[in-house]
Design a protein around this motif. Structure first.
Motif, PDB file in Angstrom:
ATOM      1  N   LYS A 119      32.933  30.578   6.899  1.00  0.00           N
ATOM      2  CA  LYS A 119      33.221  31.931   6.485  1.00  0.00           C
ATOM      3  C   LYS A 119      32.017  32.413   5.777  1.00  0.00           C
ATOM      4  O   LYS A 119      31.571  31.731   4.884  1.00  0.00           O
ATOM      5  CB  LYS A 119      34.511  32.343   5.893  1.00  0.00           C
ATOM      6  N   GLU A 120      31.531  33.801   5.723  1.00  0.00           N
ATOM      7  CA  GLU A 120      30.476  34.165   5.122  1.00  0.00           C
ATOM      8  C   GLU A 120      30.979  34.401   3.760  1.00  0.00           C
ATOM      9  O   GLU A 120      32.254  34.862   3.346  1.00  0.00           O
ATOM     10  CB  GLU A 120      29.960  35.705   5.761  1.00  0.00           C
ATOM     11  N   VAL A 168      30.999  36.837   0.217  1.00  0.00           N
ATOM     12  CA  VAL A 168      31.113  38.060   0.222  1.00  0.00           C
ATOM     13  C   VAL A 168      31.283  38.405  -1.435  1.00  0.00           C
ATOM     14  O   VAL A 168      31.806  37.866  -2.378  1.00  0.00           O
ATOM     15  CB  VAL A 168      32.225  38.792   0.813  1.00  0.00           C
ATOM     16  N   TYR A 225      39.531  40.226   1.222  1.00  0.00           N
ATOM     17  CA  TYR A 225      38.601  39.161   1.457  1.00  0.00           C
ATOM     18  C   TYR A 225      39.165  37.999   0.951  1.00  0.00           C
ATOM     19  O   TYR A 225      38.817  36.752   1.491  1.00  0.00           O
ATOM     20  CB  TYR A 225      37.078  39.255   1.036  1.00  0.00           C
ATOM     21  N   HIS A 274      37.819  33.941   2.285  1.00  0.00           N
ATOM     22  CA  HIS A 274      36.277  34.045   2.021  1.00  0.00           C
ATOM     23  C   HIS A 274      35.995  33.734   0.610  1.00  0.00           C
ATOM     24  O   HIS A 274      36.907  34.033  -0.400  1.00  0.00           O
ATOM     25  CB  HIS A 274      35.738  35.460   2.137  1.00  0.00           C
ATOM     26  N   SER A 308      25.964  35.843  -2.548  1.00  0.00           N
ATOM     27  CA  SER A 308      26.700  36.077  -1.464  1.00  0.00           C
ATOM     28  C   SER A 308      25.741  36.395  -0.287  1.00  0.00           C
ATOM     29  O   SER A 308      24.776  36.965  -0.185  1.00  0.00           O
ATOM     30  CB  SER A 308      27.959  37.145  -1.288  1.00  0.00           C
ATOM     31  N   HIS A 353      27.474  40.532  11.272  1.00  0.00           N
ATOM     32  CA  HIS A 353      28.473  40.299  10.265  1.00  0.00           C
ATOM     33  C   HIS A 353      29.830  40.810  10.848  1.00  0.00           C
ATOM     34  O   HIS A 353      30.726  41.031  10.037  1.00  0.00           O
ATOM     35  CB  HIS A 353      27.944  41.081   8.961  1.00  0.00           C
ATOM     36  N   THR A 401      33.104  39.322   9.733  1.00  0.00           N
ATOM     37  CA  THR A 401      33.452  39.480   8.289  1.00  0.00           C
ATOM     38  C   THR A 401      33.792  40.853   7.935  1.00  0.00           C
ATOM     39  O   THR A 401      34.965  41.235   7.223  1.00  0.00           O
ATOM     40  CB  THR A 401      32.256  39.034   7.640  1.00  0.00           C
ATOM     41  N   VAL A 441      37.636  42.268   8.697  1.00  0.00           N
ATOM     42  CA  VAL A 441      38.535  41.663   7.858  1.00  0.00           C
ATOM     43  C   VAL A 441      39.127  43.048   7.076  1.00  0.00           C
ATOM     44  O   VAL A 441      40.345  43.025   6.693  1.00  0.00           O
ATOM     45  CB  VAL A 441      38.079  40.633   6.648  1.00  0.00           C
TER      46      VAL A 441
END
Length: 305
Positions: free
Chosen positions: A15-16, A18, A34, A39, A71, A158, A161, A164
């Protein structure tokens, strides 16, 4: 059990990361969403006390440049673009964010979005502008609408992400000002409708008509609003305002009654009189026998005048 935990750790690792810059009510809701989604989150706020509740759940950055450098994706949620520019437009932030993606969720105008895009493009920073049409308590909901504009390739990169924050997330156009345009237009409809139904409540109160019955009856007019919107969409696309449902002069007459009732009952009459002024202007332009969509021409005519 061991395999399941391993898969869970691997899923989280993909997961990215953030960062959230700004922890007002909306920013805090974004950060919680998040965190709850697994994340790795970094937060920053000018007033440090607003970041304290996130200790142990997220990394608390000491500076905005630290947040941006931590991030893959930094989301900005501040009071307005003036504050955002003060926070972001520094050499340290520019260096930290280079090659990364900034997502501006601060409310503003299309010109604000264009200014932000111009600043980031000169610095090698990826940039999206967006808007959230929901209260903070609805962040993360499946029906929560969040609109983004800017390069589609950046949005697609993205998208998982960004989703979310709301299941009704969508990309509304490559022009960077598209999301702000839609935000302002939809919010005007929302605020205008809210002000009008509160004025209707004042009319009912002035005549001692039960407010519970009034608000219950509002649902009855919603299908008419939807039908009118569909009619306006069709007529604006063709420029032909002729119809057989209800002519503009009849609508103007109804508004005259509402304005007169407001005067008679000592209610602020500016709302119905403002609406009526546009209808009268449309009548002056020769649209008396046309449908209500012709008021669009009066609005544009006022802007030109």
């Amino acid at each position: 059990m061991g395999d399941h935990r391993k898969e869970e750790r691997e899923s989280m690792s993909h997961k990215e990361t953030v960062s959230i810059v700004g922890l007002g009510q909306m920013g805090a809701a974004l950060a919680r969403s998040y965190i709850n989604a697994g994340h790795r989150v970094t937060v920053w706020n000018r007033t440090h006390s607003k970041a304290e509740p996130f200790q142990g759940q997220a990394k608390v950055a000491a500076t905005p440049e630290q947040a941006c450098g931590e991030s893959d994706l930094t989301i900005i949620s501040l009071l307005n673009y003036e504050v955002s520019d003060q926070v972001l437009r520094t050499p340290l932030v520019a260096e930290a964010a280079k090659g990364r993606t900034l997502v501006q969720l601060t409310s503003g105008t299309p010109n604000d979005a264009r200014s932000g895009a111009a600043w980031t493009s000169d610095l090698g920073i990826n940039y999206l502008d967006g808007c959230i049409l929901a209260y903070p308590s609805y962040i993360g909901g499946e029906q929560t609408p969040v609109f983004y504009s800017g390069p589609k390739e950046i949005y697609d990169r993205h998208q998982a992400t960004l989703r979310v924050l709301g299941g009704a997330t969508s990309h509304v156009g490559e022009p960077i000002g598209a999301a702000a345009t839609l935000d302002c237009a939809l919010l005007e409809s929302y605020y205008g409708a809210t002000l009008s139904f509160l004025h209707g409540a004042a009319i009912c109160a002035s005549e001692k008509f039960p407010l519970d019955a009034y608000f219950a009856s509002l649902q009855a007019i919603m299908p008419l609003v939807s039908i009118t919107a569909d009619m306006c969409k069709k007529m604006l696309s063709t420029g032909d305002f002729k119809g057989t449902d209800c002519t503009l002069d009849i609508h103007a007459g109804a508004l005259e009654h509402i304005a007169r009732l407001s005067r008679e009952n000592n209610i602020d009459r500016r709302i119905p009189e403002l609406i009526l002024s546009y209808f009268k202007r449309a009548l002056q332009l020769g649209h008396g026998a046309d449908e209500m969509a012709a008021v669009f021409n009066a609005i544009q005519d006022q802007a030109r005048g």
